[in-house]
Design an enzyme around this catalytic site. Structure first.
Site, PDB file in Angstrom:
ATOM      1  N   ASN A 275       0.810  -1.210   0.000  1.00 15.70           N
ATOM      2  CA  ASN A 275       0.000   0.000   0.000  1.00 15.70           C
ATOM      3  C   ASN A 275       0.847   1.264   0.000  1.00 15.70           C
ATOM      4  OD1 ASN A 275       0.409  -1.369   2.644  1.00 15.70           O
ATOM      5  ND2 ASN A 275      -0.304   0.576   3.485  1.00 15.70           N
TER       6      ASN A 275
ATOM      7  N   CYS B 261      -2.775   5.992   7.811  1.00 12.51           N
ATOM      8  CA  CYS B 261      -2.766   6.223   9.241  1.00 12.51           C
ATOM      9  C   CYS B 261      -2.578   7.701   9.500  1.00 12.51           C
ATOM     10  CB  CYS B 261      -1.654   5.414   9.887  1.00 12.51           C
ATOM     11  SG  CYS B 261      -1.822   3.682   9.463  1.00 12.51           S
TER      12      CYS B 261
ATOM     13  N   GLN C 288      -4.713  -4.574  -1.420  1.00  8.54           N
ATOM     14  CA  GLN C 288      -4.461  -3.571  -2.463  1.00  8.54           C
ATOM     15  C   GLN C 288      -4.583  -4.150  -3.871  1.00  8.54           C
ATOM     16  OE1 GLN C 288      -3.769  -0.254  -2.553  1.00  8.54           O
ATOM     17  NE2 GLN C 288      -4.011  -0.014  -0.358  1.00  8.54           N
TER      18      GLN C 288
HETATM   19  C1  LIG Z   1      -6.425  -0.937   3.503  1.00 10.43           C
HETATM   20  C2  LIG Z   1      -5.548  -2.100   3.780  1.00 10.43           C
HETATM   21  C3  LIG Z   1      -5.811  -2.978   4.836  1.00 10.43           C
HETATM   22  C4  LIG Z   1      -6.938  -2.753   5.802  1.00 10.43           C
HETATM   23  O1  LIG Z   1      -8.186  -2.905   5.199  1.00 10.43           O
HETATM   24  P1  LIG Z   1      -9.472  -2.253   5.920  1.00 10.43           P
HETATM   25  O2  LIG Z   1     -10.614  -2.813   5.129  1.00 10.43           O
HETATM   26  O3  LIG Z   1      -9.328  -0.781   5.763  1.00 10.43           O
HETATM   27  O4  LIG Z   1      -9.466  -2.695   7.312  1.00 10.43           O
HETATM   28  C5  LIG Z   1      -4.974  -4.063   5.002  1.00 10.43           C
HETATM   29  N1  LIG Z   1      -3.938  -4.271   4.188  1.00 10.43           N
HETATM   30  C6  LIG Z   1      -3.651  -3.452   3.163  1.00 10.43           C
HETATM   31  C7  LIG Z   1      -2.515  -3.761   2.275  1.00 10.43           C
HETATM   32  C8  LIG Z   1      -4.449  -2.339   2.922  1.00 10.43           C
HETATM   33  O5  LIG Z   1      -4.144  -1.514   1.925  1.00 10.43           O
END
Ligand SMILES: *Cc1c(COP(=O)(O)O)cnc(C)c1O
Length: 387
Positions: free
Chosen positions: A157, A331, A185
């Protein structure tokens, strides 16, 4: 889709819901509102919707229906995978070693470190190369009979790098160690065939591919043991108790199907825009560095660090000028701690604090990118001249 005067360049943080997805969800809030566990017709119709969603997702993943578990988000899927497998494998064969990369999402990192601090597991981090990529050979060297599970993020991400999941999966399969990938992602642009990927568990989250927030899925290969971490009713094969969120599950399945059908053409157009950003930034901004792999990266993802730039300040200045970007992870900013992901790739603290992530999506145009590039270049010149 967007606020009139603002340009959204943070599709890796979340995506707006596809209008077709919203349409598909609407009847399940009021008309077809039953509890999928109820015996009567209301329940049956809700259950049918959940099972159709499961069928659609399992078709995309090339797995069977009973291998898909619905959860409340990508984070929960990661939690269930890591914690559930760790506890099950320790109970089954005493395995207490967890092998992950240092570039995992916090949903994996913090779950694994809690297993160490509160539950006596041992955690080992794999090395990554300068692009934040895990090398299969390093997995081969570190995997051992006591390994309870291996978890490696599919596409990062923060830096966009895509890991060689298929090759790592093959190593884990041979060693008969459960292998989880965080594919949250990956839904919009990458293949999700679990048999090609050689994964035993895979996490997905609806809102990263134009579906709703607050819903996720976990693929668990038949035969892999997982201890449920949310206990209660017998929903989701007893692995995830709680009444299913019917409209959101319907929406996630629809969004994934739409995204996966369009993924090749979407990737092509995104790569063009992405490389326009990367080429221009590297050419026109002195002291700029791409983070993550130049080619083996998410098609919609460009990320950088800049010399002598405060990344948080850059984000606020871009925001004032109408561009919504990110420093890497969604975050909340405010804590000027450098990203662990960037540090693990060998960047120093100061450089790591000057990061910028630009992630594109279905409503991004070349015009927007041209204007964005002008603004970015000017903003950085201004920031540097006022030091
Ligand atoms: C956004 C994300 C998460 C968390 O997903 P949520 O549905 O927001 O809890 C976990 N891992 C990666 C790589 C992400 O981009």
């Amino acid at each position: 889709m967007q606020m009139n005067d603002k340009i959204y360049l943070d599709y890796s943080a979340t995506t707006p819901i596809d209008p077709r997805v919203l349409d598909k969800m609407m009847p399940y809030f009021q008309e077809i509102f039953g509890n999928p566990s109820s015996i009567h017709i209301y329940g049956q119709r809700a259950e049918t919707a959940v099972e159709e969603a499961r069928k659609s997702i399992s078709d995309t993943l090339h797995c069977s229906l009973n291998e898909i578990i619905f959860t409340s988000c990508g984070t929960e899927s990661d939690n269930l995978a890591i914690r559930g497998v760790a506890f099950a494998e320790r109970a089954r064969r005493g395995a207490d070693h967890i092998l992950i990369s240092p570039v995992e999402h916090h949903a994996v990192l913090n779950t694994a470190s809690q297993l160490v601090s509160n539950f006596g597991f041992k955690l080992e981090y794999l090395p990554v190369d300068k692009y934040g990529m895990v090398q299969p050979d390093d997995v081969l060297q570190r995997i051992k009979p006591e390994t309870a599970l291996v978890s490696i993020i599919y596409a990062n991400n923060e830096i966009g790098t895509i890991n060689p999941i298929t090759e790592i999966g093959e190593i884990c399969q041979k060693a008969q160690i459960p292998f989880h990938t965080d594919a949250v992602q990956a839904g919009t642009y990458l293949g999700l065939n679990v048999n090609k990927l050689n994964v035993d568990l895979m996490s997905l989250g609806g809102h990263k591919f134009y579906g709703p927030k607050g819903v996720g899925a976990l693929y668990i290969r038949e035969g892999v043991e997982v201890l449920s971490t949310q206990t209660g009713g017998s929903q989701e094969a007893g692995l995830r108790a709680g009444t299913q969120n019917v409209p959101y599950i319907v929406g996630m399945a629809e969004a994934l199907q739409i995204a996966q059908e369009a993924r090749k053409s979407a990737s092509e157009s995104m790569i063009e825009l992405r490389d326009l950003i990367i080429d221009n930034v590297l050419e026109k901004i002195p002291g700029s560095h791409l983070t993550g792999h130049p080619k083996l990266r998410l098609p919609n993802h460009a990320s950088f660090v800049f010399d002598s730039i405060d990344g948080n300040l850059l984000l606020s200045m871009l925001d004032i000028r109408g561009y919504s970007c990110s420093s890497g992870s969604a975050c909340k900013t405010g804590n000027p701690e450098p990203s662990e992901v960037l540090l693990s790739m060998g960047l120093d603290d100061k450089l790591a604090l000057g990061s910028l992530r630009v992630s594109l999506g279905r409503w991004t145009t070349a015009d927007q990118i041209e204007c964005f590039l002008d603004t970015l270049i000017n903003t950085i010149i201004k920031m540097r001249s006022s030091i």
